[in-house]
Scaffold this motif. Structure first.
Motif, mmCIF file in Angstrom:
data_model
loop_
_atom_site.group_PDB
_atom_site.id
_atom_site.type_symbol
_atom_site.label_atom_id
_atom_site.label_comp_id
_atom_site.label_asym_id
_atom_site.label_seq_id
_atom_site.Cartn_x
_atom_site.Cartn_y
_atom_site.Cartn_z
ATOM 1 N N ASP A 30 0.832 -1.194 0.000
ATOM 2 C CA ASP A 30 0.000 0.000 0.000
ATOM 3 C C ASP A 30 0.863 1.239 0.000
ATOM 4 O OD1 ASP A 30 0.579 -0.824 2.801
ATOM 5 O OD2 ASP A 30 -0.501 1.022 3.292
ATOM 6 N N ALA A 51 -6.575 -8.432 8.056
ATOM 7 C CA ALA A 51 -5.565 -7.779 8.894
ATOM 8 C C ALA A 51 -4.913 -6.611 8.160
ATOM 9 C CB ALA A 51 -4.514 -8.800 9.319
ATOM 10 N N PHE A 52 -4.686 -6.787 6.871
ATOM 11 C CA PHE A 52 -4.093 -5.720 6.053
ATOM 12 C C PHE A 52 -5.005 -4.496 6.039
ATOM 13 C CE2 PHE A 52 -3.725 -3.701 1.833
ATOM 14 C CZ PHE A 52 -2.393 -3.327 1.854
ATOM 15 N N GLU A 54 -7.204 -3.660 8.242
ATOM 16 C CA GLU A 54 -7.359 -3.103 9.586
ATOM 17 C C GLU A 54 -6.068 -2.510 10.141
ATOM 18 O OE1 GLU A 54 -8.963 -6.415 11.723
ATOM 19 O OE2 GLU A 54 -11.019 -6.062 10.979
ATOM 20 N N LYS A 55 -4.966 -2.645 9.419
ATOM 21 C CA LYS A 55 -3.688 -2.099 9.872
ATOM 22 C C LYS A 55 -3.802 -0.583 10.037
ATOM 23 C CE LYS A 55 -0.292 -1.505 6.937
ATOM 24 N NZ LYS A 55 0.803 -1.780 5.967
ATOM 25 N N PRO A 56 -3.337 -0.027 11.164
ATOM 26 C CA PRO A 56 -3.413 1.428 11.342
ATOM 27 C C PRO A 56 -2.649 2.147 10.234
ATOM 28 C CG PRO A 56 -2.873 0.343 13.416
ATOM 29 C CD PRO A 56 -2.781 -0.711 12.344
ATOM 30 N N ARG A 57 -3.296 3.127 9.631
ATOM 31 C CA ARG A 57 -2.680 3.943 8.581
ATOM 32 C C ARG A 57 -3.371 5.305 8.574
ATOM 33 N NH1 ARG A 57 -4.773 -0.514 5.761
ATOM 34 N NH2 ARG A 57 -2.756 -1.049 4.846
#
Length: 200
Positions: A30, A51-52, A54-57
């Motif tokens: 990403d 999980a990807f 929901e990863k914090p970004r």
């Protein structure tokens, strides 16, 4: 917009497309709100995709570029439903990538579906890039016609309909047992598989 290929998810096994190599899986990368998915779908990839997402970004993923030969149906269905729920646009650049077999489930899940350079595709079964459709095969590959799975193909038809693109099944049925049928951009627009031939 272009993001291209990075971060591994899980192991590979092919059913919808009949590729082979248990050591491979989809990869995700990403850059800002744009992500890229490439490689074959395997069991467990849906959990990794969740999980990807929901990863914090700093900002959520809004666009997903696709380049995959296909793979297992179940994780592709699950990833597609996550894409739709998250309001993500999907993109296939027909000059640079193929999105075949199970990958088409994820493409049609996009809230908008961008078939970039789809007008460059020579429609039929000879093109190498772009969207690629064929009937579902049982595990073990696409060696002979008797590997077709009617039950699997019915599930694919139902899924295309669920995503609002029921006419994708027409292209699936045009392919012979060892080929992909690849639509050009105008066909993809006419069948409402794609919503645009431009990048988002």
């Amino acid at each position: 917009m272009a993001a291209r290929y990075g971060l591994v998810l899980a192991g590979f096994a092919a059913s919808f497309v009949g590729l082979a190599s248990p050591a491979r899986a989809v990869w995700l990368s990403d850059k800002g709100a744009v992500a890229t998915l490439t490689g074959p779908f395997v069991m467990g990839d849906d959990a990794a995709f969740k999980a990807f997402l929901e990863k914090p970004r700093p900002q959520p993923i809004r666009v997903l570029y696709l380049s995959s030969g296909g793979g297992k149906v179940a994780p592709a269905f699950a990833i597609a439903r996550m894409v739709r729920k998250a309001g993500i646009a999907t993109v296939v650049d027909a000059d640079a990538a193929a999105c075949s077999s199970a990958c088409t489930f994820v493409f049609v899940a996009g809230v908008t579906r961008h078939y970039v350079n789809g007008d460059h595709v020579a429609e039929g079964m000879s093109a190498r890039n772009g969207l690629g459709f064929h009937p579902v095969h049982r595990d073990g590959g696409r060696v002979e016609g008797h590997t077709f799975s009617e039950k699997g193909s019915d599930r694919a038809r139902a899924f295309y309909a669920e995503m609002g693109t029921p006419r994708a099944a027409e292209l699936m049925d045009k392919a012979s047992f060892n080929t992909f049928y690849r639509p050009n951009g105008q066909t993809a627009l006419a069948l409402r598989i794609a919503t645009s031939l431009s990048a988002p």
